[in-house]
Scaffold this motif. Structure first.
Motif, PDB file in Angstrom:
ATOM      1  N   GLN A 277      11.889  -1.814   2.667  1.00  0.00           N
ATOM      2  CA  GLN A 277      11.002  -2.792   2.898  1.00  0.00           C
ATOM      3  C   GLN A 277      11.931  -4.161   2.853  1.00  0.00           C
ATOM      4  O   GLN A 277      13.224  -4.111   2.432  1.00  0.00           O
TER       5      GLN A 277
ATOM      6  N   TYR B  72      -1.903 -12.926   7.733  1.00  0.00           N
ATOM      7  CA  TYR B  72      -1.869 -12.201   9.228  1.00  0.00           C
ATOM      8  C   TYR B  72      -3.248 -11.828   9.424  1.00  0.00           C
ATOM      9  O   TYR B  72      -3.443 -11.260  10.421  1.00  0.00           O
TER      10      TYR B  72
ATOM     11  N   PHE C 297       0.648  -1.378  -0.009  1.00  0.00           N
ATOM     12  CA  PHE C 297      -0.045   0.218   0.149  1.00  0.00           C
ATOM     13  C   PHE C 297       0.859   1.260   0.041  1.00  0.00           C
ATOM     14  O   PHE C 297       0.528   2.442  -0.600  1.00  0.00           O
TER      15      PHE C 297
END
Ligand code: NAD
Length: 375
Positions: free
Chosen positions: A36, A167, A15
């Protein structure tokens, strides 16, 4: 772009990648670093957006150690938001973080403390609060067209069973309540004081143990602090069929706004007696610097194929992304509190966390802390 523009690092590039071209085009920002964990994807996005190779980080700690980074904008999975925001503030960075602020009330309080003690800005990047519907109803309120607000209701119903990371499976619905509750509190101009919530139904057995949360739907009532208002919010994520909906309704003595029942059905104003008006909500791109106006009406990352799933399900998040980046940058530059500052973010997030706690305790009424008074 001025050399004094704040330098932005985006952490988490799912996102989070949606915001990259916005900061790149914003006249008051320098899109500086990305971070990341997966190096292949890091370089894929770094290459696509021309980010200097020396400013592509696989470890958050290394971003925080870079003295040239002024702002970290965190878009990592929910369990990371709290500790990353605290570490960012304590490292002397301004912190913008996607919703929710954290997963515990203690972390929410600690972020408030860290923001106050460091003097750095914190903002929870709540998309709903910069959506065109929210901006429209805020304007109706400011113009007196609603009269005294008497009640507010919100919902966020989403099917997360397909296409979302593991998750999420079995996630407690009210732990991600910010889209449903934030417009109620901000439009009412009051934060929650007490919450009573009931859980309803049951998700599939294999989803339950991850978060020990059995409910398919959670429905909460909030009493607001220093206000005669109460409001209500509903959340569902699994095993409850409904088209995506993030909605709020506001009932006033002169006029009431109701969210459309299904996508494209049209929002409605109740204007008195049995009269209603169908609403055409305008776009508010004119509030933004010209180079980022286009981002209210289109996604920004890989326009043709790889739009983030939430952008489709969330109907483009109401054109909010450029408004969010703009508000945070201006708060940093003007040295003022952002619209969704740390105590406001904490109240919104803790309201949901405590709603789930209330549901787990069979509907016991719980106090929501006043985060402006956190010591
Ligand atoms: N409307 C909204 O406000 C909205 C919409 C979509 C997503 N979100 C939020 O955005 C967040 C991210 O969602 P997503 O779907 O992109 O998740 P995702 O799991 O697809 O991507 C997470 C990203 O974070 C990175 N990451 C994870 N842990 C990290 C760490 N310790 N250090 C550095 N990078 C790390 C991953 O490498 C990945 O790039 C979620 O918290 C979600 O709630 C908000």
């Amino acid at each position: 772009m001025s050399s004094k523009n704040p330098r932005v690092a985006i952490i988490g590039l799912g996102f989070g990648a949606e915001f990259l071209p916005i900061y790149q085009r914003h006249p008051d920002a320098e899109m500086f670093a990305v971070c990341q964990r997966n190096e292949e994807k890091l370089h894929q996005i770094g290459d696509a957006f021309g980010i200097d190779r020396s400013k592509r980080y696989a470890r958050y700690e290394d971003v925080l150690a870079d003295p040239d980074v002024d702002i970290v904008h965190i878009n990592t999975p929910i369990g990371e938001h709290g500790h990353m925001s605290i570490a960012g503030l304590r490292a002397g960075k301004h912190v913008a973080c996607t919703v929710p602020m954290a997963t515990t009330v203690e972390e929410c309080a600690e972020i408030c403390r860290a923001a106050r003690e460091t003097g750095k800005k914190y903002m929870m990047m709540e998309t709903v609060l910069f959506s065109r519907e929210y901006l429209f109803v805020q304007r109706l309120k400011d113009e007196g067209k609603l009269g005294k607000i008497q009640f507010l209701r919100g919902s966020h119903q989403q099917d997360m069973s397909v296409g979302w990371p593991e998750y999420w499976w079995g996630f407690p619905p009210m732990h991600y309540a910010t889209h449903a509750v934030s417009p109620l509190f901000l439009l009412a101009g009051a934060m929650p004081e007490k919450v009573t919530c009931l859980g309803s139904g049951r998700i599939r057995e294999e989803y339950i143990p991850r978060y020990n949360s059995p409910f398919a739907v959670e429905s909460a009532l909030f009493k607001l602090r220093n206000s005669d208002l109460a409001c209500e919010a509903t959340r569902s994520l699994y095993e409850t069929v409904r088209q995506y909906r993030e909605s709020f309704d506001v009932y006033g003595e002169k006029g009431s706004f109701e969210w459309e029942q299904t996508a494209g059905g049209g929002h409605v104003m109740h204007t008195g007696g049995e009269d209603i008006e169908k609403i055409e909500v305008p776009d508010f791109a004119d509030l933004l610097p010209e180079p980022i106006r286009r981002f209210t009406t289109q996604g920004v990352y890989d326009l043709d194929e790889n739009q983030h799933l939430s952008f489709f399900q969330g109907a483009g998040h109401g054109g909010s992304h450029p408004h969010l980046a703009h508000e945070f940058l201006r708060a940093v530059i003007e040295d003022r509190a952002p619209k969704v500052d740390a105590p406001t973010s904490a109240s919104i997030t803790a309201a949901g966390i405590l709603a789930h706690e209330s549901a787990m305790r069979g509907g016991e009424t719980l106090d929501v802390p006043d985060f402006t008074k956190v010591v």
